[in-house]
Write a protein that holds these residues in place. Sequence first.
Motif, PDB file in Angstrom:
ATOM      1  N   ASP A 103       0.823  -1.207   0.000  1.00 50.54           N
ATOM      2  CA  ASP A 103       0.000   0.000   0.000  1.00 50.54           C
ATOM      3  C   ASP A 103       0.857   1.258   0.000  1.00 50.54           C
ATOM      4  O   ASP A 103       0.589   2.226  -0.726  1.00 50.54           O
ATOM      5  CB  ASP A 103      -0.958   0.001   1.194  1.00 50.54           C
ATOM      6  CG  ASP A 103      -0.246  -0.143   2.537  1.00 50.54           C
ATOM      7  OD1 ASP A 103       0.885  -0.679   2.569  1.00 50.54           O
ATOM      8  OD2 ASP A 103      -0.826   0.277   3.555  1.00 50.54           O
ATOM      9  N   ARG A 104       1.942   1.243   0.745  1.00 48.71           N
ATOM     10  CA  ARG A 104       2.797   2.431   0.817  1.00 48.71           C
ATOM     11  C   ARG A 104       3.680   2.557  -0.424  1.00 48.71           C
ATOM     12  O   ARG A 104       4.057   3.660  -0.806  1.00 48.71           O
ATOM     13  CB  ARG A 104       3.619   2.401   2.102  1.00 48.71           C
ATOM     14  CG  ARG A 104       2.726   2.431   3.341  1.00 48.71           C
ATOM     15  CD  ARG A 104       3.446   2.787   4.587  1.00 48.71           C
ATOM     16  NE  ARG A 104       4.446   1.808   4.964  1.00 48.71           N
ATOM     17  CZ  ARG A 104       5.258   1.961   6.009  1.00 48.71           C
ATOM     18  NH1 ARG A 104       5.199   3.058   6.739  1.00 48.71           N
ATOM     19  NH2 ARG A 104       6.121   1.027   6.309  1.00 48.71           N
ATOM     20  N   LEU A 105       3.980   1.438  -1.058  1.00 49.44           N
ATOM     21  CA  LEU A 105       4.686   1.505  -2.333  1.00 49.44           C
ATOM     22  C   LEU A 105       3.808   2.184  -3.385  1.00 49.44           C
ATOM     23  O   LEU A 105       4.292   3.022  -4.169  1.00 49.44           O
ATOM     24  CB  LEU A 105       5.077   0.096  -2.787  1.00 49.44           C
ATOM     25  CG  LEU A 105       5.671  -0.046  -4.194  1.00 49.44           C
ATOM     26  CD1 LEU A 105       6.869   0.880  -4.394  1.00 49.44           C
ATOM     27  CD2 LEU A 105       6.057  -1.497  -4.455  1.00 49.44           C
ATOM     28  N   ILE A 106       2.534   1.859  -3.390  1.00 51.88           N
ATOM     29  CA  ILE A 106       1.614   2.507  -4.335  1.00 51.88           C
ATOM     30  C   ILE A 106       1.477   3.991  -4.000  1.00 51.88           C
ATOM     31  O   ILE A 106       1.405   4.843  -4.900  1.00 51.88           O
ATOM     32  CB  ILE A 106       0.258   1.782  -4.331  1.00 51.88           C
ATOM     33  CG1 ILE A 106       0.422   0.390  -4.960  1.00 51.88           C
ATOM     34  CG2 ILE A 106      -0.799   2.588  -5.087  1.00 51.88           C
ATOM     35  CD1 ILE A 106      -0.821  -0.469  -4.928  1.00 51.88           C
TER      36      ILE A 106
ATOM     37  N   GLY B 262      -4.522   7.931  -5.255  1.00 47.28           N
ATOM     38  CA  GLY B 262      -4.611   8.839  -6.394  1.00 47.28           C
ATOM     39  C   GLY B 262      -3.692   8.445  -7.533  1.00 47.28           C
ATOM     40  O   GLY B 262      -3.180   9.300  -8.263  1.00 47.28           O
ATOM     41  N   VAL B 263      -3.479   7.135  -7.697  1.00 43.20           N
ATOM     42  CA  VAL B 263      -2.600   6.610  -8.745  1.00 43.20           C
ATOM     43  C   VAL B 263      -3.453   5.958  -9.826  1.00 43.20           C
ATOM     44  O   VAL B 263      -4.349   5.155  -9.531  1.00 43.20           O
ATOM     45  CB  VAL B 263      -1.604   5.580  -8.166  1.00 43.20           C
ATOM     46  CG1 VAL B 263      -0.825   4.888  -9.268  1.00 43.20           C
ATOM     47  CG2 VAL B 263      -0.657   6.261  -7.187  1.00 43.20           C
ATOM     48  N   ASP B 264      -3.193   6.302 -11.070  1.00 44.52           N
ATOM     49  CA  ASP B 264      -3.922   5.700 -12.196  1.00 44.52           C
ATOM     50  C   ASP B 264      -3.719   4.186 -12.167  1.00 44.52           C
ATOM     51  O   ASP B 264      -2.582   3.701 -12.154  1.00 44.52           O
ATOM     52  CB  ASP B 264      -3.394   6.284 -13.514  1.00 44.52           C
ATOM     53  CG  ASP B 264      -4.234   5.886 -14.720  1.00 44.52           C
ATOM     54  OD1 ASP B 264      -4.743   4.747 -14.730  1.00 44.52           O
ATOM     55  OD2 ASP B 264      -4.358   6.702 -15.644  1.00 44.52           O
ATOM     56  N   ARG B 265      -4.812   3.430 -12.157  1.00 41.36           N
ATOM     57  CA  ARG B 265      -4.738   1.970 -12.042  1.00 41.36           C
ATOM     58  C   ARG B 265      -3.927   1.344 -13.165  1.00 41.36           C
ATOM     59  O   ARG B 265      -3.318   0.283 -12.987  1.00 41.36           O
ATOM     60  CB  ARG B 265      -6.162   1.392 -12.041  1.00 41.36           C
ATOM     61  CG  ARG B 265      -6.235  -0.130 -11.921  1.00 41.36           C
ATOM     62  CD  ARG B 265      -5.720  -0.600 -10.561  1.00 41.36           C
ATOM     63  NE  ARG B 265      -5.879  -2.029 -10.423  1.00 41.36           N
ATOM     64  CZ  ARG B 265      -5.059  -2.944 -10.899  1.00 41.36           C
ATOM     65  NH1 ARG B 265      -3.988  -2.567 -11.585  1.00 41.36           N
ATOM     66  NH2 ARG B 265      -5.292  -4.226 -10.705  1.00 41.36           N
ATOM     67  N   SER B 266      -3.856   2.005 -14.324  1.00 44.22           N
ATOM     68  CA  SER B 266      -3.112   1.449 -15.460  1.00 44.22           C
ATOM     69  C   SER B 266      -1.616   1.402 -15.199  1.00 44.22           C
ATOM     70  O   SER B 266      -0.878   0.711 -15.911  1.00 44.22           O
ATOM     71  CB  SER B 266      -3.391   2.261 -16.727  1.00 44.22           C
ATOM     72  OG  SER B 266      -2.878   3.582 -16.605  1.00 44.22           O
ATOM     73  N   ARG B 267      -1.145   2.125 -14.188  1.00 44.77           N
ATOM     74  CA  ARG B 267       0.284   2.124 -13.865  1.00 44.77           C
ATOM     75  C   ARG B 267       0.686   0.932 -12.998  1.00 44.77           C
ATOM     76  O   ARG B 267       1.881   0.735 -12.731  1.00 44.77           O
ATOM     77  CB  ARG B 267       0.667   3.423 -13.144  1.00 44.77           C
ATOM     78  CG  ARG B 267       0.500   4.678 -13.993  1.00 44.77           C
ATOM     79  CD  ARG B 267       0.741   5.921 -13.149  1.00 44.77           C
ATOM     80  NE  ARG B 267       2.072   5.901 -12.542  1.00 44.77           N
ATOM     81  CZ  ARG B 267       2.410   6.643 -11.480  1.00 44.77           C
ATOM     82  NH1 ARG B 267       1.506   7.425 -10.904  1.00 44.77           N
ATOM     83  NH2 ARG B 267       3.634   6.583 -10.995  1.00 44.77           N
TER      84      ARG B 267
END
Length: 380
Positions: free
Chosen positions: A218-221, A255-260
Amino acid sequence: MVTLNFIVDQLTAEVPGGIGRYTENLAREVIRRAPHDCDVAGITSFVSDEQRSALLDRLPGLESVRMSRLNRKMLSQAWRRGMFTNSFGGGLFHSPSLLAPLRPLESGDPAQVVVTIHDIVPWTHPETLTPNGVRWHKAMLKRAWQYAAAVVTPTHAVAEQVAELHDFGDRLRVIPGAASPDIQLPDEAAQHDIAQRFQLPETFILAIGTLEPRKGIDRLIQALAQPRLQDAQLVHVGPEGWGEVDLSSLCAAAGVDRSRVRNLGYVSDAELAVVLDRATVLCMPSLDEGFGLPILEAFKAGTPVVHTDVPALMEVSQGASLHVGLGDEATFVERLSIALSNVLGDSELRETLTLAGQDRQPIYSWAYSADLVWQLHADL
C-alpha cells in the motif's frame, strides 16, 4: 542405517507458499547430501496415491513417504494438542515449519525433533493471519520450547526475536534459505513470449508478495503518487487481493492511475525468472520479514533492490542494496520514492547495486543449508 524423517507435508498444501518452496529446496539437498549411512523418509498427513507419487517424483532419492491416517487439518490440530505424536515412532525428525510430533521423551519411543520458525508475525502482526492460525503458531512454539531438541530460524534476527518469546538457550540454530535453483531463464524465444504475454514495460518497479499490511505494498503505491515517480510503473507478482483490500482500491486511495499498476497473479518459475530479469528494481517495503527470499532471487537475476531496514532484510542484503528506514512514519513514503527514483534514474547506481548483489547471492546455498541440517542432528 539411520533415517531422518523429514516432514514434507507443506508440499501437499493447496497453496504451499514460501514455506513450501523452502521445504522442497531444503529437502532435495538434505537427500542429496545425506551421509553414506543415512537416508531420508518423507512424513505427511493423509494424501492420495497421486500426491504420494508426486512427492517421490519431486524429491528424487526419498526413501519412502510415510503417511498419517489424519488429513492435514486434523493432524495439525492433533499435534498442537499433543495427540498422536507417537504415530510415526521414534528416531530423528526434521520439520521445515512448526508442524511436528513434539512430545516428552518419556511419552514413548525416544525422538529427536527439530522444528523451524520462519518469523514471529503471529506475535507482531496477528491481524495478517486468522485467529486460529495465530493460536496454532503460539501453541506450537510453546510446545517446541518444552520438547524440541532444537529450533531453527532462517536469520540471526529471527533467532533474537524468538529468544525474547521463550528462553531456548543454546537450542536455537540459524539455517538460512537460498535462491531457488528452479528459477532459471528459459530460452530466448520463451523469454520473448512471456514478456509479450505479460506486456512488461521497458522500465518498471517489481513487487512480490500478498497485499497483507506487513508487506507494505500500500505504501509503495502511495510512493507512485509522488512527483518524482509520476511516470513509474509497478508490476506486482502475487494475489491481487487480500481480505477486503485490492490493488484497485489501493490505487484509488493513493490517487494513482490503475493502469500504472499491473498484477500478474501467481507465476511459474520460468515466468518469475523473466520478470526478475527484466525488472529495473525490486522493492520490498515490508514492515516485517523473517528472511527475504525475493532479495536473493533479485540478486541472482542481476536486479537492484530497495527494501526497508527490517533486521532480517538487512542481514540478508548486507549493504548490497538500498534501504529505507521505517523509523519516521510521516516521511517514509517520500523517502521510499526518493530511493526508487535514484535507482530508476541512475544507470551507474544500478550497475553498482547489480554487481554488489551478484557478489552477495552465492554466499547462500541450499547445499550449505543441508550440511547444516545434518551437522545439527549429529551434534544433538
